[in-house]
Design a protein around this motif. Structure first.
Motif, PDB file in Angstrom:
ATOM      1  N   ALA A   1      -8.172 -21.293 -83.555  1.00  0.00           N
ATOM      2  CA  ALA A   1      -8.721 -20.738 -84.799  1.00  0.00           C
ATOM      3  C   ALA A   1      -9.506 -21.792 -85.586  1.00  0.00           C
ATOM      4  CB  ALA A   1      -7.594 -20.159 -85.653  1.00  0.00           C
ATOM      5  N   TYR A   2      -8.895 -22.953 -85.792  1.00  0.00           N
ATOM      6  CA  TYR A   2      -9.586 -23.969 -86.610  1.00  0.00           C
ATOM      7  C   TYR A   2     -10.808 -24.521 -85.877  1.00  0.00           C
ATOM      8  CZ  TYR A   2      -7.672 -27.967 -83.992  1.00  0.00           C
ATOM      9  OH  TYR A   2      -7.364 -28.885 -83.010  1.00  0.00           O
ATOM     10  N   GLU A   3     -10.743 -24.538 -84.537  1.00  0.00           N
ATOM     11  CA  GLU A   3     -11.899 -25.018 -83.770  1.00  0.00           C
ATOM     12  C   GLU A   3     -13.069 -24.043 -83.879  1.00  0.00           C
ATOM     13  OE1 GLU A   3      -9.902 -25.423 -80.054  1.00  0.00           O
ATOM     14  OE2 GLU A   3      -9.438 -27.546 -80.342  1.00  0.00           O
ATOM     15  N   ASN A   4     -12.752 -22.742 -83.899  1.00  0.00           N
ATOM     16  CA  ASN A   4     -13.808 -21.752 -84.107  1.00  0.00           C
ATOM     17  C   ASN A   4     -14.478 -21.962 -85.454  1.00  0.00           C
ATOM     18  OD1 ASN A   4     -14.346 -19.403 -82.133  1.00  0.00           O
ATOM     19  ND2 ASN A   4     -12.136 -19.661 -81.993  1.00  0.00           N
ATOM     20  N   VAL A   5     -13.671 -22.267 -86.466  1.00  0.00           N
ATOM     21  CA  VAL A   5     -14.236 -22.465 -87.805  1.00  0.00           C
ATOM     22  C   VAL A   5     -15.080 -23.738 -87.844  1.00  0.00           C
ATOM     23  CG1 VAL A   5     -13.656 -22.803 -90.244  1.00  0.00           C
ATOM     24  CG2 VAL A   5     -12.290 -21.243 -88.864  1.00  0.00           C
ATOM     25  N   MET A   6     -14.706 -24.719 -87.042  1.00  0.00           N
ATOM     26  CA  MET A   6     -15.436 -25.998 -87.033  1.00  0.00           C
ATOM     27  C   MET A   6     -16.788 -25.907 -86.346  1.00  0.00           C
ATOM     28  SD  MET A   6     -12.344 -28.638 -86.194  1.00  0.00           S
ATOM     29  CE  MET A   6     -13.350 -29.996 -85.668  1.00  0.00           C
TER      30      MET A   6
ATOM     31  N   ASP B   1      -3.476 -23.037 -85.214  1.00  0.00           N
ATOM     32  CA  ASP B   1      -3.561 -23.516 -83.833  1.00  0.00           C
ATOM     33  C   ASP B   1      -3.563 -22.391 -82.808  1.00  0.00           C
ATOM     34  OD1 ASP B   1      -1.595 -26.421 -84.538  1.00  0.00           O
ATOM     35  OD2 ASP B   1      -3.728 -26.276 -84.051  1.00  0.00           O
ATOM     36  N   HIS B   2      -3.667 -21.175 -83.274  1.00  0.00           N
ATOM     37  CA  HIS B   2      -3.606 -20.038 -82.351  1.00  0.00           C
ATOM     38  C   HIS B   2      -4.979 -19.759 -81.747  1.00  0.00           C
ATOM     39  CE1 HIS B   2       0.266 -19.486 -84.129  1.00  0.00           C
ATOM     40  NE2 HIS B   2       0.517 -18.392 -83.446  1.00  0.00           N
ATOM     41  N   PHE B   3      -4.948 -19.302 -80.508  1.00  0.00           N
ATOM     42  CA  PHE B   3      -6.175 -18.820 -79.890  1.00  0.00           C
ATOM     43  C   PHE B   3      -6.417 -17.390 -80.357  1.00  0.00           C
ATOM     44  CE2 PHE B   3      -7.378 -22.187 -77.101  1.00  0.00           C
ATOM     45  CZ  PHE B   3      -6.206 -22.846 -76.780  1.00  0.00           C
ATOM     46  N   PRO B   4      -7.673 -16.958 -80.382  1.00  0.00           N
ATOM     47  CA  PRO B   4      -7.995 -15.611 -80.886  1.00  0.00           C
ATOM     48  C   PRO B   4      -7.213 -14.493 -80.188  1.00  0.00           C
ATOM     49  CG  PRO B   4      -9.999 -16.888 -80.676  1.00  0.00           C
ATOM     50  CD  PRO B   4      -8.909 -17.731 -80.107  1.00  0.00           C
ATOM     51  N   THR B   5      -6.934 -14.689 -78.913  1.00  0.00           N
ATOM     52  CA  THR B   5      -6.217 -13.633 -78.185  1.00  0.00           C
ATOM     53  C   THR B   5      -4.787 -13.458 -78.698  1.00  0.00           C
ATOM     54  OG1 THR B   5      -5.766 -15.324 -76.511  1.00  0.00           O
ATOM     55  CG2 THR B   5      -7.522 -13.752 -76.023  1.00  0.00           C
TER      56      THR B   5
ATOM     57  N   HIS C   1     -14.966 -36.490 -89.545  1.00  0.00           N
ATOM     58  CA  HIS C   1     -13.560 -36.619 -89.949  1.00  0.00           C
ATOM     59  C   HIS C   1     -13.107 -35.485 -90.854  1.00  0.00           C
ATOM     60  CE1 HIS C   1     -13.424 -40.506 -88.122  1.00  0.00           C
ATOM     61  NE2 HIS C   1     -14.481 -40.887 -88.788  1.00  0.00           N
ATOM     62  N   SER C   2     -14.047 -34.954 -91.638  1.00  0.00           N
ATOM     63  CA  SER C   2     -13.630 -33.937 -92.623  1.00  0.00           C
ATOM     64  C   SER C   2     -13.764 -32.514 -92.098  1.00  0.00           C
ATOM     65  CB  SER C   2     -14.422 -34.095 -93.920  1.00  0.00           C
ATOM     66  OG  SER C   2     -15.764 -34.290 -93.658  1.00  0.00           O
ATOM     67  N   ARG C   3     -14.297 -32.382 -90.870  1.00  0.00           N
ATOM     68  CA  ARG C   3     -14.510 -31.023 -90.350  1.00  0.00           C
ATOM     69  C   ARG C   3     -13.183 -30.284 -90.205  1.00  0.00           C
ATOM     70  NH1 ARG C   3     -18.133 -32.823 -85.332  1.00  0.00           N
ATOM     71  NH2 ARG C   3     -19.891 -33.604 -86.501  1.00  0.00           N
ATOM     72  N   LYS C   4     -12.246 -30.929 -89.546  1.00  0.00           N
ATOM     73  CA  LYS C   4     -10.978 -30.254 -89.257  1.00  0.00           C
ATOM     74  C   LYS C   4     -10.246 -29.933 -90.565  1.00  0.00           C
ATOM     75  CE  LYS C   4      -6.755 -30.590 -86.557  1.00  0.00           C
ATOM     76  NZ  LYS C   4      -5.923 -31.365 -85.631  1.00  0.00           N
ATOM     77  N   LYS C   5     -10.298 -30.886 -91.475  1.00  0.00           N
ATOM     78  CA  LYS C   5      -9.611 -30.701 -92.764  1.00  0.00           C
ATOM     79  C   LYS C   5     -10.195 -29.499 -93.501  1.00  0.00           C
ATOM     80  CE  LYS C   5      -8.482 -33.641 -96.698  1.00  0.00           C
ATOM     81  NZ  LYS C   5      -8.828 -34.868 -97.424  1.00  0.00           N
ATOM     82  N   LYS C   6     -11.495 -29.416 -93.514  1.00  0.00           N
ATOM     83  CA  LYS C   6     -12.172 -28.307 -94.205  1.00  0.00           C
ATOM     84  C   LYS C   6     -11.863 -26.975 -93.529  1.00  0.00           C
ATOM     85  CE  LYS C   6     -16.459 -26.712 -96.072  1.00  0.00           C
ATOM     86  NZ  LYS C   6     -17.890 -26.772 -96.212  1.00  0.00           N
ATOM     87  N   ALA C   7     -11.863 -26.992 -92.176  1.00  0.00           N
ATOM     88  CA  ALA C   7     -11.579 -25.761 -91.424  1.00  0.00           C
ATOM     89  C   ALA C   7     -10.175 -25.261 -91.746  1.00  0.00           C
ATOM     90  CB  ALA C   7     -11.724 -26.033 -89.927  1.00  0.00           C
ATOM     91  N   ILE C   8      -9.228 -26.171 -91.767  1.00  0.00           N
ATOM     92  CA  ILE C   8      -7.839 -25.796 -92.061  1.00  0.00           C
ATOM     93  C   ILE C   8      -7.722 -25.259 -93.486  1.00  0.00           C
ATOM     94  CG2 ILE C   8      -5.504 -26.729 -92.373  1.00  0.00           C
ATOM     95  CD1 ILE C   8      -6.107 -28.578 -89.965  1.00  0.00           C
ATOM     96  N   SER C   9      -8.418 -25.913 -94.397  1.00  0.00           N
ATOM     97  CA  SER C   9      -8.393 -25.480 -95.795  1.00  0.00           C
ATOM     98  C   SER C   9      -8.921 -24.058 -95.941  1.00  0.00           C
ATOM     99  CB  SER C   9      -9.227 -26.461 -96.623  1.00  0.00           C
ATOM    100  OG  SER C   9      -9.468 -25.942 -97.891  1.00  0.00           O
ATOM    101  N   LEU C  10     -10.013 -23.764 -95.247  1.00  0.00           N
ATOM    102  CA  LEU C  10     -10.592 -22.409 -95.309  1.00  0.00           C
ATOM    103  C   LEU C  10      -9.613 -21.379 -94.763  1.00  0.00           C
ATOM    104  CD1 LEU C  10     -14.257 -23.109 -94.184  1.00  0.00           C
ATOM    105  CD2 LEU C  10     -13.574 -22.018 -96.317  1.00  0.00           C
TER     106      LEU C  10
END
Lengths: 241, 424
Positions: A116-121, A153-157, A133-142
């Motif tokens: 999930a967070y990787e999709n947002v990134m 950390d879940h996959f879309p499926t 460095h701030s990409r993951k932090k921002k994705a998690i925050s959103l």
């Protein structure tokens, strides 16, 4: 008069983001030319929720694709933040798309091989204003803001339809765009989840974003500030709340 | 977009990709097949080269002495021998002829005292001189006037079946330098004790370079004549035709290239029935060559067709993901780079796995399977040559990736709308 005054007050504090002037779109087949959109003239403002409705095949998705710079008009002018997009090449349009637009699709269009967070990134990777460095932090925050703290950390499926759409919304917000385009965002969702999504989009519009939603659902009228309908290739039926 | 971001995204997509076992299996199969083919080709070439280039038979002429027309009833045995010796001397005096001998005086099989519980001590002794000895890898060569000296193999295996090697019983030649061994021969009813001769090992050679088996030692002409003569005397009737016939003679030329010149000279000297002792089996050579080419072409075509087709099919399922990247603002070249990197990494990783597997199997076969052990010794070591690795990389990595580039470019240039699919 009172209604007109109300309209002026409503729009005065908002910024015009998109203007379509005499926009036409047609496709050419071997046999003939198929007209999809005719003489579209419309302005879109920040902080406003727009709904575009119409029967299947009326050209709603074509319009939203044009708005999102995924397609170009056959004729007419498209002005984005005061810039005529015809003056820009593909690379510049891609950059404009990255900076100014966030997209939400009916089928969520998440990459099932990314969490999930990787999709947002994903959109942030090409945004030079966001460092690595701030990409993951921002994705998690959103994701947390959208109520998906436990699903980072879940996959879309492994997510429900509503959760997937919220991940898609988070991805659309990744680069903090001014305009969110949603093509049937609740098409695959139940009514309760539909409400959640529209509520989210409404909140975003109140926070200053221009929200443009294509939808069949009558529920969208409850949330939209303006409802347009495409009939016989024309954009009609502006209504105001 | 930075290259490390490209790399990270490509790696992520690669590692998380589902249903890649079959695809990976196919690539691995081609890697192993192509490596096997090229390694086979390299070692077969080596074998053919050794068997042709280093086989003395290809630069040896057989011929009949000029006295072959003589009526043996009209001459004595001694007179006949003198004629034959004269022919031998005349032939030896020709340019480029390095040795001449009678049939039966080239090699001799004897039992040595290397015999033990595991080896029966059988060795083959071959005549040699300064011009015909192989390259010495340790110790020294011997001169024609020396006697009782020998040049033996680096990996010495004195046994009846010298090409069926049990590695654990191979004698390290370095342990034998300056040591002596005895042979026993010429045992018959009349000579029950036989003859014994002692040889001192003064040098070592690599038997694979001469395509000799590992139980073959070189001794001087003097010694081979002595041994063969004693053997004949001990085992044959002196008056029989076996000792009184016209022998075939052998002339060893310094190089295959000069063999026709020498043949012409000998014809001018009225020698007859002059033939090259060993002839290349062109059918066998052609068969090996054609089989290699056939398999190579099949593998090449399969790689060019099957791998890219399969990759394209898998990429088709990525169209939507590619569309999303483009929607997010990724440029065509960014998308191309990401997926090209992904494909390249996939092929490289699988190639490395295939290569590792191949090396492990190759080493295992070389160490444990008899036919490979035999070839290993026969060829001075079965090898995985650098060329095999290079060519298999070209075929299994570079070629499929190159074939994919136009398709990737086409995919990335598709309209975003068609990539993500329209709803309306």
């Amino acid at each position: 008069m009172k209604e007109k005054k109300k309209e002026k007050v409503h729009l005065r504090d908002k910024r015009k983001v998109i203007s379509l002037i005499n926009v036409n779109k047609s496709y050419t087949t071997k046999e003939k030319e198929i007209k999809v959109l005719s003489n579209i003239n419309v302005d879109f403002y920040s902080g406003t929720f727009y709904a575009i409705m119409g029967h299947s095949g009326s050209g709603k998705s074509t319009l939203i694709n044009i708005l999102g710079l995924l397609d170009i008009p056959s004729s007419g002018n498209y002005i984005l933040f005061g810039n005529d997009i015809r003056k820009h090449n593909d690379i510049e349009l891609s950059l404009m798309r990255m900076k100014n637009f966030g997209f939400i699709f009916q089928n969520y269009c998440l990459n099932n091989n990314l969490k999930a967070y990787e999709n947002v990134m994903v959109p942030m990777v090409i945004n030079k204003s966001i460092n690595a460095h701030s990409r993951k932090k921002k994705a998690i925050s959103l994701l947390e803001q959208l109520g998906l703290k436990e699903r980072i950390d879940h996959f879309p499926t492994k997510l429900s339809g509503g959760e997937q759409q919220r991940v898609a919304i988070a991805r659309a917000l990744a680069n903090n765009p001014d305009i969110i385009l949603a093509d049937e965002p609740t098409g695959n969702l139940d009514t309760e989840t539909e409400k959640v999504i529209f509520e989210l989009l409404k909140t975003l519009s109140k926070n200053g974003k221009c929200i443009i939603v294509v939808s069949h659902s009558e529920l969208v009228k409850k949330y939209a500030d303006y409802v347009y309908t495409i009939e016989n290739n024309f954009l009609v039926g502006e209504s105001c709340k | 977009m930075q290259i490390k971001d490209n790399f990270k995204l490509a790696l992520l997509v690669l590692l998380r990709e589902k249903r890649k076992i079959i695809y990976s299996g196919i690539i691995l199969l081609f890697v192993i097949l192509s490596l096997s083919l090229f390694v086979y080709r390299f070692n077969t070439n080596k074998m053919m080269e050794y068997s042709i280039k280093n086989n003395i038979g290809f630069n040896t002429l057989t011929f009949l002495p000029r006295s072959s027309n003589v009526n043996t009833d009209e001459v004595t045995k001694e007179e006949l021998n003198e004629m034959i010796e004269s022919d031998i001397i005349d032939t030896k005096n020709l340019d480029r002829v390095v040795d001449v001998y009678r049939s039966g005086y080239y090699d001799f099989v004897a039992i040595s005292d290397f015999k033990n519980d595991f080896l029966d001590g059988t060795i083959t002794l071959i005549r040699g001189n300064e011009n015909t000895l192989p390259d010495i890898v340790a110790g020294r060569p011997f001169n024609s006037d020396e006697s009782g000296v020998a040049i033996c193999p680096l990996h010495f295996y004195p046994n009846f079946e010298p090409r069926q090697i049990k590695k654990e019983y191979v004698i390290n030649g370095y342990d034998l330098i300056n040591k002596s061994f005895n042979i026993t021969y010429g045992i018959s009813d009349e000579n029950t004790e036989g003859y014994t001769k002692t040889f001192k090992i003064v040098g070592l050679y690599d038997s694979s370079k001469r395509f000799n088996d590992n139980g073959t030692c070189y001794i001087s002409e003097k010694d081979i004549v002595e041994i063969v003569s004693n053997e004949k005397n001990a085992t044959s009737n002196n008056n029989s035709m076996l000792n009184y016939g016209i022998p075939v003679l052998y002339a060893v030329v310094d190089d295959k290239e000069n063999i026709n010149d020498v043949k012409e000279q000998m014809e001018e000297m009225n020698f007859s029935n002059i033939e090259i002792a060993s002839v290349i089996d062109t059918d066998m050579v052609n068969t090996i060559y054609i089989s290699f080419i056939s398999v190579f072409v099949i593998i090449l075509i399969s790689v060019i067709i099957i791998l890219p087709a399969y990759t394209k099919w898998r990429l088709k399922s990525e169209e939507r993901n590619i569309g999303i990247l483009r929607v997010c603002g990724y440029l065509e070249k960014d998308v191309c780079k990401i997926y090209l990197l992904k494909i390249l990494m996939q092929y490289i990783i699988l190639y490395c796995i295939g290569l590792l597997f191949f090396i492990c199997v190759f080493v295992f076969l070389k160490e444990n399977v008899q036919v490979f052990i035999n070839f290993d010794y026969m060829l001075g070591g079965l090898k995985i040559n650098f060329g095999a690795i290079l060519f298999s990389i070209l075929i299994n990595v570079c070629l499929p990736v190159l074939v994919m580039i136009p398709y990737l470019r086409k995919l990335s240039k598709m309209t975003i709308v068609s990539l993500i699919g329209e709803n309306d």
